[in-house]
Design a protein around this motif. Sequence first.
Motif, short mmCIF file in Angstrom:
data_model
loop_
_atom_site.label_atom_id
_atom_site.label_comp_id
_atom_site.label_asym_id
_atom_site.label_seq_id
_atom_site.Cartn_x
_atom_site.Cartn_y
_atom_site.Cartn_z
N TRP A 157 0.60 -1.21 -0.09
CA TRP A 157 -0.03 -0.02 0.11
C TRP A 157 0.88 1.44 -0.01
N VAL A 158 2.27 1.32 0.74
CA VAL A 158 2.86 2.41 0.88
C VAL A 158 3.43 2.58 -0.75
N THR A 171 -9.02 7.51 0.76
CA THR A 171 -9.24 6.11 1.40
C THR A 171 -9.83 5.26 0.30
N THR A 172 -10.04 5.69 -0.84
CA THR A 172 -10.76 4.82 -1.96
C THR A 172 -9.74 4.37 -2.55
N PRO A 173 -9.44 2.68 -2.80
CA PRO A 173 -8.41 2.15 -3.26
C PRO A 173 -8.56 2.29 -4.65
N THR A 174 -8.03 3.32 -5.37
CA THR A 174 -7.67 3.53 -6.59
C THR A 174 -6.82 2.64 -7.21
N LEU A 175 -5.94 2.21 -6.45
CA LEU A 175 -4.63 1.41 -7.12
C LEU A 175 -3.94 2.14 -8.22
N PHE A 176 -3.73 1.72 -9.23
CA PHE A 176 -2.97 2.26 -10.25
C PHE A 176 -3.60 3.48 -10.96
N ASN A 177 -4.75 3.81 -10.85
CA ASN A 177 -5.14 4.91 -11.41
C ASN A 177 -4.58 6.16 -11.27
N TRP A 191 1.89 13.18 1.13
CA TRP A 191 1.63 11.63 1.32
C TRP A 191 2.28 10.84 0.14
N GLY A 192 2.32 11.48 -0.97
CA GLY A 192 2.82 11.06 -1.90
C GLY A 192 4.26 10.80 -1.94
N HIS A 193 4.74 12.10 -1.83
CA HIS A 193 6.36 12.14 -1.79
C HIS A 193 7.02 11.73 -0.58
N LEU A 194 6.09 11.53 0.43
CA LEU A 194 6.59 10.79 1.96
C LEU A 194 6.69 9.11 1.53
N ALA A 195 5.78 8.74 0.67
CA ALA A 195 5.83 7.25 0.68
C ALA A 195 6.80 6.97 -0.54
N ALA A 196 6.99 7.77 -1.40
CA ALA A 196 8.23 7.48 -2.13
C ALA A 196 9.48 7.42 -1.51
#
Length: 300
Positions: free
Chosen positions: A50-51, A65-71, A264-269
Amino acid sequence: MSLDAASIKATENAAIAKPTGHVKRSRLASFGLHGALTVASLIAVFPVFWVFITSLKPDAKAAETTPTLFNESSFDNYANVLAGEKGAFLSWFANSAVIAILTTVISVFLSATAAYAVSRFRFPGYRGMMLSFLLIQMFPFAVLIVPLYNILLMLGLQGTSFGLVLVYCTTAVPFCAYMLKGYFDTIPRDIDEAGRIDGLSPFSVFWRLVLPLSKPGVAVTAFYAFLTAWGEVAFASAFLSASDESKTLAVGLQVFVQQNRTEWGHLAAASILVAIPAVIVFYLVQKFLVAGLASGAVKG
């Protein structure tokens, strides 16, 4: 073929077909075991997965919170982090690498020499030495910040990378020494005696004979020392200067968590990039880990 010979042959065939002590697992038990292992594996892998998915999303979409995955996924966050648009990531990486490598080398050398001395020689206080190593591990690291800060201040090492390396060694050496002592106990003393007969000094016996035979134990302690320095936050925040260039990776990630918003995106990357070196080190030493942990746990 005689009856006795036929009976012996039949007994041998039966023994080969069904080894003594082997219990055949039922299909239901096998299904339950594999199912439990599969569920446990999914639970362990899902947070990392998920990260990674979050690292591919823009910051505005990452907190949904919606699991859009690779969208709407891309590697823009990784490019921005590596390019330094969101902090001096490469400088943090270099600082962490230097600190972790120095911590690993110094900790393994000090713990190996101390463990060998306690394992092979009997000197006043050798039992108390190992007991003190255990007692040190019982103290929460947070209570050590103030005294260690004062010591580094007196030595003029406060705010330096080498001062932080010494702090990490104080936490890594006790555990590593206790682990290696148990491993050295499993190596026959005849090897030491043979080396001394050939004219080697005690240190040469340790360095040229015993240490090469202790690769599994050394691998375990090196991996532990590396992880101690690579992902630690509290000591790095307290003992390094506040300049952006001197931060380690774990401390530098705080720039993505601001007062009003979190990227969150940059933190996860950045988190995925931080984890890659640890995974590489684990891959390099994995074949020694099981043997080292098992041997080090036999004797204390």
